[in-house]
Design a protein around this motif. Structure first.
Motif, short mmCIF file in Angstrom:
data_model
loop_
_atom_site.label_atom_id
_atom_site.label_comp_id
_atom_site.label_asym_id
_atom_site.label_seq_id
_atom_site.Cartn_x
_atom_site.Cartn_y
_atom_site.Cartn_z
N LEU A 176 -1.75 -25.86 -28.92
CA LEU A 176 -2.45 -26.31 -30.12
C LEU A 176 -2.22 -25.34 -31.28
O LEU A 176 -2.09 -25.77 -32.43
CB LEU A 176 -3.95 -26.44 -29.83
CG LEU A 176 -4.33 -27.58 -28.88
CD1 LEU A 176 -5.81 -27.52 -28.51
CD2 LEU A 176 -3.99 -28.94 -29.48
N CYS A 177 -2.15 -24.06 -30.98
CA CYS A 177 -1.85 -23.08 -32.04
C CYS A 177 -0.50 -23.37 -32.68
O CYS A 177 -0.36 -23.34 -33.91
CB CYS A 177 -1.86 -21.66 -31.46
SG CYS A 177 -3.50 -21.01 -31.07
N ARG A 230 -5.60 -18.51 -32.62
CA ARG A 230 -6.29 -18.83 -31.37
C ARG A 230 -7.80 -18.94 -31.60
O ARG A 230 -8.47 -19.78 -31.00
CB ARG A 230 -5.98 -17.77 -30.32
CG ARG A 230 -6.45 -18.15 -28.91
CD ARG A 230 -5.99 -17.12 -27.90
NE ARG A 230 -4.54 -17.15 -27.74
CZ ARG A 230 -3.90 -17.90 -26.83
NH1 ARG A 230 -4.60 -18.71 -26.05
NH2 ARG A 230 -2.61 -17.86 -26.72
N LEU A 260 -12.31 -26.39 -30.17
CA LEU A 260 -12.52 -26.86 -28.80
C LEU A 260 -13.98 -26.69 -28.39
O LEU A 260 -14.56 -27.55 -27.71
CB LEU A 260 -11.60 -26.11 -27.84
CG LEU A 260 -10.10 -26.34 -28.01
CD1 LEU A 260 -9.32 -25.47 -27.04
CD2 LEU A 260 -9.75 -27.81 -27.81
N SER A 261 -14.60 -25.59 -28.81
CA SER A 261 -16.00 -25.35 -28.49
C SER A 261 -16.89 -26.43 -29.11
O SER A 261 -17.84 -26.92 -28.47
CB SER A 261 -16.42 -23.97 -28.99
OG SER A 261 -17.81 -23.75 -28.76
N SER A 311 -2.88 -26.82 -24.03
CA SER A 311 -3.38 -25.45 -23.96
C SER A 311 -3.65 -24.91 -25.36
O SER A 311 -3.18 -25.46 -26.37
CB SER A 311 -2.36 -24.56 -23.25
OG SER A 311 -1.20 -24.42 -24.06
N GLU A 312 -4.41 -23.82 -25.40
CA GLU A 312 -4.68 -23.19 -26.70
C GLU A 312 -3.39 -22.80 -27.39
O GLU A 312 -3.24 -22.97 -28.61
CB GLU A 312 -5.58 -21.97 -26.50
CG GLU A 312 -7.00 -22.32 -26.07
CD GLU A 312 -7.86 -21.08 -25.89
OE1 GLU A 312 -7.35 -19.96 -26.14
OE2 GLU A 312 -9.04 -21.22 -25.49
N GLY A 337 -12.89 -26.29 -18.51
CA GLY A 337 -12.81 -24.96 -19.09
C GLY A 337 -13.36 -23.94 -18.12
O GLY A 337 -13.91 -24.27 -17.07
N VAL A 350 -8.57 -22.42 -33.00
CA VAL A 350 -8.45 -23.44 -31.95
C VAL A 350 -9.65 -23.38 -31.03
O VAL A 350 -10.23 -24.42 -30.67
CB VAL A 350 -7.13 -23.25 -31.18
CG1 VAL A 350 -7.13 -24.11 -29.91
CG2 VAL A 350 -5.94 -23.59 -32.06
N ARG A 351 -10.05 -22.19 -30.64
CA ARG A 351 -11.19 -22.06 -29.74
C ARG A 351 -12.47 -22.57 -30.38
O ARG A 351 -13.31 -23.19 -29.73
CB ARG A 351 -11.36 -20.60 -29.32
CG ARG A 351 -10.31 -20.13 -28.32
CD ARG A 351 -10.48 -18.67 -27.97
NE ARG A 351 -9.52 -18.26 -26.94
CZ ARG A 351 -9.35 -17.00 -26.54
NH1 ARG A 351 -10.07 -16.02 -27.08
NH2 ARG A 351 -8.46 -16.72 -25.60
N HIS A 374 -10.90 -24.85 -39.11
CA HIS A 374 -11.45 -25.20 -37.80
C HIS A 374 -12.09 -26.58 -37.81
O HIS A 374 -12.02 -27.34 -36.84
CB HIS A 374 -12.45 -24.14 -37.32
CG HIS A 374 -13.76 -24.16 -38.06
ND1 HIS A 374 -14.81 -24.96 -37.70
CD2 HIS A 374 -14.17 -23.48 -39.15
CE1 HIS A 374 -15.82 -24.77 -38.53
NE2 HIS A 374 -15.45 -23.88 -39.42
#
Length: 252
Positions: A38-39, A46, A53-54, A34-35, A65, A49-50, A10
């Motif tokens: 990127l995945c 996922r 992004l967070s 999109s997620e 978002g 990726v999240r 991450h």
């Protein structure tokens, strides 16, 4: 592209996406993939990726978002300590030619204000420097700086028209490790009007700075007055991160 062999994944993903934004590959307003996209690109889950992004949302580098299309934010990163402290280094970092005209360098008794800041008795000797700072050929800032005597006396062997005082002092082994900045607005008067070429009463952006050693010993107190049309200071903060103070140019 696969990052599956890198750990922690991450963080590697966060660094890669941050670089795309700060380098301009993804300019401000660019639609973030999109997620799912990127995945696939990074062969990542996922959840990974999240998490990336967070982290970038927390830094203000991704906006939107929760029903809004995520887009790249403005890449305004905090400046390194040395660049923020040195007008010369800052000017160079934005592609401008720095300049300075020394109007005065003298040993004199400390005023009550300077003495209070430097932790000395009013009337004790300090070394004061008055310089006009330039961006290219344009006046940008009047710099009034007071140094404790054992540091300031080094400047009598330095050409203060040649460049950064801070860089010179650091080369002499002076410990310039900490600084407190106070920023406000003042009206132009007296010598500021003459040196900056502004009207009396025109607003100026003032930065007062107290610089100390790593141990907290005061070394320098400065009162710098900028033409606000040439520079300003930006603070970016989020609920997750402390504020970053950034000095930015306001003209090309």
């Amino acid at each position: 592209m696969s990052l599956s062999q890198l750990q922690p994944l991450h963080q590697r993903l966060t660094d890669e996406l941050r670089t795309r934004i700060t380098s301009g590959v993804w300019p401000e307003g660019f639609r973030i993939p999109s997620e799912a996209e990127l995945c696939r690109e990074f062969d990542a889950s996922r959840g990974t990726v999240r998490q990336a992004l967070s982290a970038l949302r927390g830094e203000g580098l991704i906006l939107g978002g929760r029903g809004k299309q995520p887009v790249a934010g403005r890449a305004a990163l905090s400046q390194p300590f040395t660049t923020f402290m040195s007008f010369t280094e800052w000017a160079g970092s934005i592609g401008k030619t720095p300049g300075q005209q020394t109007r005065e360098i003298a040993r004199r008794p400390a005023s009550p204000e300077v003495a209070a800041q430097l932790g000395i008795t009013a009337g004790e000797p300090v070394v004061e420097v008055l310089r006009l700072r330039l961006l290219g050929d344009a006046p940008a800032m009047v710099e009034r700086t007071s140094f404790v005597l054992d540091v300031g006396r080094l400047l009598f062997d330095f050409d203060t028209d040649s460049g950064s005082i801070f860089s010179f002092l650091k080369s002499q082994g002076v410990d310039l490790s900490r600084a407190r900045h106070t920023i406000d607005a003042v009206a132009a008067e007296g010598l500021d009007v003459e040196l900056l070429g502004v009207e009396r009463g025109a607003p100026l952006l003032r930065e007062r700075r107290l610089t100390s050693s790593a141990a907290g010993q005061p070394i320098e107190y400065s009162d710098d007055r900028y033409i606000p049309g040439l520079t300003n200071f930006t603070i970016e903060n989020t609920s997750e991160h402390r504020a970053n103070l950034v000095r930015v140019p306001t003209t090309a």
